[in-house]
Design a protein around this motif. Structure first.
Motif, short mmCIF file in Angstrom:
data_model
loop_
_atom_site.label_atom_id
_atom_site.label_comp_id
_atom_site.label_asym_id
_atom_site.label_seq_id
_atom_site.Cartn_x
_atom_site.Cartn_y
_atom_site.Cartn_z
N GLY A 30 0.94 -1.34 -0.05
CA GLY A 30 0.01 0.07 0.05
C GLY A 30 0.98 1.27 -0.15
N ILE A 31 2.06 1.25 0.74
CA ILE A 31 2.69 2.44 0.77
C ILE A 31 3.34 2.59 -0.32
N PHE A 32 3.99 1.56 -1.09
CA PHE A 32 4.63 1.56 -2.39
C PHE A 32 3.78 2.07 -3.60
N THR A 33 2.71 1.35 -3.63
CA THR A 33 1.85 1.89 -4.95
C THR A 33 1.45 3.16 -4.75
N LYS A 34 1.22 3.80 -3.53
CA LYS A 34 0.86 5.25 -3.52
C LYS A 34 2.01 6.18 -3.75
N ILE A 35 3.22 5.77 -3.03
CA ILE A 35 4.18 6.61 -3.56
C ILE A 35 4.35 6.77 -4.97
N ALA A 36 4.50 5.72 -5.82
CA ALA A 36 4.54 5.76 -7.22
C ALA A 36 3.38 6.54 -7.81
N ASP A 37 2.23 6.23 -7.42
CA ASP A 37 1.12 6.86 -8.08
C ASP A 37 1.02 8.29 -7.84
N ILE A 38 1.23 8.70 -6.76
CA ILE A 38 1.24 10.25 -6.41
C ILE A 38 2.58 10.85 -7.09
N GLY A 39 3.62 10.35 -7.19
CA GLY A 39 4.92 10.79 -7.86
C GLY A 39 4.78 10.81 -9.34
N SER A 40 3.93 10.09 -9.74
CA SER A 40 3.44 9.93 -11.23
C SER A 40 2.53 10.80 -11.65
N ASP A 41 1.31 11.00 -10.85
CA ASP A 41 0.40 11.83 -11.19
C ASP A 41 0.58 13.23 -10.93
N LEU A 42 1.58 13.63 -10.06
CA LEU A 42 1.84 15.14 -9.92
C LEU A 42 2.86 15.71 -11.09
N MET A 43 3.38 14.62 -11.74
CA MET A 43 4.10 15.18 -13.22
C MET A 43 2.89 15.64 -14.17
N LYS A 44 1.82 15.35 -14.14
CA LYS A 44 0.90 15.57 -14.96
C LYS A 44 0.65 17.28 -14.65
N ILE A 45 0.41 17.61 -13.59
CA ILE A 45 0.43 19.06 -13.32
C ILE A 45 1.64 20.02 -13.67
N VAL A 46 2.85 19.48 -12.99
CA VAL A 46 4.00 20.20 -13.15
C VAL A 46 4.35 20.51 -14.38
N PHE A 47 4.42 19.15 -15.34
CA PHE A 47 5.06 19.26 -16.72
C PHE A 47 3.71 19.52 -17.83
N LYS A 48 2.49 19.32 -17.46
CA LYS A 48 1.54 19.50 -18.25
C LYS A 48 1.50 18.48 -19.58
N ILE A 49 2.01 17.03 -18.71
CA ILE A 49 2.06 16.07 -19.79
C ILE A 49 0.74 15.18 -19.65
N LYS A 50 0.55 14.17 -20.69
CA LYS A 50 -0.64 13.21 -20.34
C LYS A 50 -0.51 12.17 -19.32
N GLU A 51 -1.52 11.59 -19.19
CA GLU A 51 -1.39 10.42 -18.46
C GLU A 51 -0.56 9.28 -18.68
N ASP A 52 0.23 8.68 -18.03
CA ASP A 52 1.05 7.65 -18.34
C ASP A 52 2.10 7.68 -19.65
N ASP A 53 2.40 9.05 -19.58
CA ASP A 53 3.44 9.55 -20.47
C ASP A 53 4.78 8.70 -20.57
N ALA A 54 5.10 8.19 -21.62
CA ALA A 54 6.18 7.16 -21.48
C ALA A 54 7.44 7.74 -21.26
N ARG A 55 7.64 9.14 -21.33
CA ARG A 55 8.87 10.00 -20.84
C ARG A 55 9.02 10.13 -19.40
N ASN A 56 7.84 10.00 -18.75
CA ASN A 56 7.81 10.10 -17.23
C ASN A 56 8.42 8.93 -16.55
N PRO A 57 9.47 8.75 -15.96
CA PRO A 57 10.11 7.58 -15.42
C PRO A 57 9.42 7.22 -14.03
N GLY A 58 8.28 7.65 -13.56
CA GLY A 58 7.48 7.26 -12.50
C GLY A 58 6.58 6.30 -13.04
N VAL A 59 6.29 6.17 -14.28
CA VAL A 59 5.10 5.42 -14.88
C VAL A 59 5.27 4.06 -14.60
#
Length: 837
Positions: free
Chosen positions: A250-279
């Protein structure tokens, strides 16, 4: 390797605590060695099973032992069912680009599981010390040289069972995610529904079959004198495995999920963008948290509930013939659950295929809902039918078969009613979710979060009352002569407690389907990610290739729409399974607590007055339990917060958006390493704090401890429901904005993303981990309180008080560490160093 903030490995510290505990307990236990053999002790491990072959069934045509042997055949068939679907999924068509991504996800999952497996063995050492101290010296069950190794062996088997089904679940889901993504290219929704559900049924059938196979083996092939140690060891092991895998996952998945999701706001990239190393880490987390956790949790829930009922029957029922009848009936019911779930699945599949196979659109939730209700109704019908033939006469009473069936059916009905109530607060069609979206349009993230809180609070009210209503019906039925035989003699002690245990058992009456709809979510979530990460749209000549090799006319936008819509259904049904499991934990805990009460009151003949508000320690225990629940939710969320901060820090420093198509595998693996790092650190602090708190409170005073166990069950129930459904509402509010409103990249979408990141640890970390925490504390508490009582009897209350203080101070240290040792500001190392550079 896992390291503390100053660079040292916490495993070294863990081992030092382990050795200290060994010395401490052994030193005090040594004074009790001379007491050995003076009384029959050993608690649940000293329970002896009656001879199952001594009682005939089905009009005398077969004895109990041989009847249950037939159950092994059904277990084998259940395993074959799971294996057949596994092979079917593996052989489904998939494009190489998608298969490569799903295999990369599986490889990172394997690394995570290997790490967790090693860590689980370290945690097991703590439990082993207490088992050895109690069953080896303080309260040995003779012959000690046989019984003690049996308990230790089966505790390892319990861990291996939880761990094994979790691994199987990951392998199945990582086959299914790429196959689902590929199937969406055809533009029809039915395969997008069918493949994830098929994967879930494979996991559910294999999980229940393996657990039932182990318990039937103990029941049928282990001598009755040693079955008690096997059951208690097995239950402790699977409970430890589930708790650790649920918390860490539960801790692992939400660290990764939040880390990946916040990039959508910071960099205005799409969901599951392949350039995002958090995906990739997010995909790994979907399996580590939403597949490993539920699989291990479901395995443990099924096992511990069974052990609780077996214990009650042996403690609360005195007539050996009735004991055998009830034990055989319970396990025949378990076999029937496999049959009803598989039968309902096949019937529902035929109906769904006929209605939706060629449809261009349908609501994914509709066939999933019909599966849940169909399974519930089939299971209830078979419960009455099978009970009529197995126990037509119990203690001379020819009415008990339908009374017991009615009690179980309250739980089975809950398995269908609870999902309906959950959908009212988490479905993309629900008014509460639409309210979250509406409030976000003008109020942004602030009102989005407040509306989610409203949904969670309302859900706790309605779900709580529904559980109370069904338990009240079960209680009423238990008053209709369940406690007495036809001749008026006592049939069982505390029939209401047995009724509550049967309600928990009934919750699991559709176990494979409950696991299946829960596993549906991580597959649909991963399928979206696999589609984007595969970059299949950019493969040269891909449309011609797909037409030539698969006779498929592809529409990429249509495929992405189908996957996003299906993910909304996956979110909803992930949410529906959580209250079922937490409800099972709470209702089943009642039966386990009864075992402690029976021991402390000498079979309800002494000290019963201590179980009242007039006994101050009991009241203080009730208050203390709430404190632990609120600490736990804070500690688990803190681990997510710190880990997500480090993941975001690393991703922002290393993401490359210009001139590249996808993130490097090396960077993706470093994000996975960060998630693993903080998942283990969080789990380490939480487990040790819970472990020593359980010992401390058991040593304070036995009735204080009973109050404590009751309290964590009640507080945990409402905290878990509130957090799970608030999180589900936030999650699907984001999905409505993405799928229905097509508003990605807008301020409204940003607001719902923020709400979703708040909901992530709510629904997938803290709430779901409360279930195994309650069961582990209660089950380990059985052992802890017996250890305390035995030590007090041999060494005096002064020794117990000193140990209680020592254990509490150790627990308090790790409670403090769960925040002060995990604060973002106190960790000086860079994210790059955390990732292993």
């Amino acid at each position: 390797m896992l390291r503390t903030t100053d660079g040292r490995s916490p495993r070294g510290g863990l081992l030092r605590w382990f050795l200290s505990l060994s010395v401490l307990v052994t030193a005090f236990a040594s004074g009790a060695w001379a007491q050995e053999g003076t009384q029959e002790v050993g608690g649940e491990a000293s329970l002896k099973l009656p001879d199952l072959s001594s009682v005939p069934f089905l009009n005398g045509s077969i004895n109990g032992h041989n009847l249950l042997l037939i159950g092994l055949v059904f277990c084998a068939l259940g395993l074959l069912f799971g294996l057949a679907i596994y092979l079917n999924l593996k052989n489904l068509p998939v494009h190489r680009s998608m298969r490569e991504i799903s295999e990369l996800i599986y490889e990172t999952c394997k690394t995570y599981l290997f790490t967790q497996g090693k860590f689980l063995l370290i945690l097991w050492a703590f439990i082993a010390v207490i088992i050895v101290a109690y069953f080896g010296w303080l309260a040995p069950v003779h012959p000690r040289h046989v019984t003690l190794p049996i308990i230790l062996l089966f505790s390892i088997i319990g861990i291996a069972g939880s761990y094994g089904v979790a691994w199987f679940g990951i392998r199945v889901n990582t086959f299914a995610n790429s196959r689902t993504a590929f199937a969406s290219l055809a533009g029809k929704p039915y395969p997008c529904y069918n493949i994830p559900l098929k994967a879930g049924m494979s996991i559910g059938m294999a999980l229940i079959s393996v657990e039932l196979l182990i318990m039937l083996f103990i029941l049928l092939f282990v001598p009755g004198d040693y079955a008690g140690p096997c059951f208690i060891g097995f239950a402790i092991g699977e409970s430890l495995g589930a708790a650790a895998l649920r918390i860490a996952g539960g801790i692992f998945t939400k660290i990764a999920d939040i880390g990946s999701d916040l990039m959508k706001i910071v960099f205005k990239i799409k969901e599951d963008d392949a350039r995002n190393p958090g995906v990739i880490a997010d995909c790994t987390g979907d399996n580590a948290g939403d597949s490993v956790g539920p699989s291990a949790d479901g395995f443990e829930t099924y096992g511990v509930t069974g052990v609780a009922l077996i214990t009650f029957i042996l403690l609360g029922v005195k007539d050996p013939t009735i004991q055998v009848q009830l034990l055989v009936w319970i396990f025949v019911m378990r076999v029937m659950m496999l049959v009803s779930s598989s039968g309902a699945y096949f019937i529902n599949s035929v109906i769904a295929h006929a209605k939706y196979a060629t449809a261009d659109d349908f609501n994914y939730e509709t066939p999933l809902t019909s599966l849940v209700w169909l399974t519930s109704l089939v299971s209830i019908g078979l419960t009455y039918l099978v009970s009529y033939f197995i126990i037509p006469d119990l203690g001379g009473d020819s009415t008990l078969w339908w009374k017991l069936s009615s009690i179980i059916s309250c739980g089975t009905l809950a398995g269908a009613v609870i999902p309906e109530l959950v959908k009212a607060f988490t479905s993309t069609e629900s008014s509460h979710v639409k309210e979250v979206v509406t409030s976000s349009e003008e109020g942004g993230a602030s009102l989005n979060i407040l509306s989610g809180f409203v949904a969670g609070n309302f859900s706790a009210y309605y779900l709580g009352l529904s559980m109370v209503a069904l338990m009240a019906i079960a209680y009423y039925v238990s008053t209709l002569g369940l406690g007495y035989t036809a001749s008026g003699s006592v049939l069982m002690l505390a029939p209401a407690v047995f009724a509550f245990g049967l309600v928990a058992f009934g919750f699991l009456g559709m176990g494979p389907v409950t696991i299946a709809v829960d596993s549906y979510g991580p597959v649909t979530d991963n399928a979206q990610s696999v589609f984007e990460l595969s970059l299949i749209e950019n493969v040269p000549g891909i449309e011609q290739e797909l037409k030539r090799d698969y006779n498929m006319n592809v529409n990429f936008d249509r495929a992405k729409h189908l996957l996003e819509a299906n993910d909304g259904a996956g979110n909803t049904f992930k949410a529906t399974a959580k209250p079922v499991l937490i409800g099972t934990a709470v209702v089943g805990a009642t039966t386990m607590i009864f075992s402690i009460i029976m021991a402390l009151t000498n079979g309800l003949t002494a000290n019963v007055g201590n179980l009242s508000l007039l006994h101050a320690p009991f009241v203080l225990g009730l208050i203390t339990g709430g404190a632990m629940i609120y600490w736990f939710t804070g500690a688990s969320t803190q681990a997510v917060t710190t880990g997500a901060y480090r993941a975001v820090e690393f991703i922002k420093a290393n993401i490359r958006l210009e001139g590249v198509e996808k993130a490097s595998v090396t960077d993706s693996k470093k994000v996975v390493a960060i998630c693993t790092q903080y998942a283990q650190k969080g789990m380490f602090n939480i487990f040790i704090a819970v472990f020593f708190a359980t010992l401390a409170f058991a040593f304070v005073e036995p009735f204080f401890f009973i109050g404590y166990l009751i309290s964590i069950a009640i507080f945990g129930l409402y905290q878990a429901i509130f957090m799970a459904n608030a999180g589900g509402a936030w999650d699907n509010a984001k999905k409505v904005v993405e799928v229905e409103l097509k508003a990605k990249g807008t301020p409204l979408h940003d607001a719902t993303v923020v709400g979703d990141t708040v909901g992530d640890p709510f629904k997938d970390t803290s709430s779901v981990a409360l279930n195994p925490i309650i069961k582990f504390t209660t089950l380990f508490g059985l052992l802890a309180v017996e250890l305390a009582v035995s030590l007090t009897a041999s060494q005096g209350s002064g020794v117990s008080r000193i140990l209680a203080l020592v254990f509490f101070l150790i627990s308090l240290f790790f409670v403090r560490q769960s925040f002060y040792g995990m604060r973002i500001g106190t960790i000086r190392s860079s994210a790059k160093a955390v990732a292993g550079d």
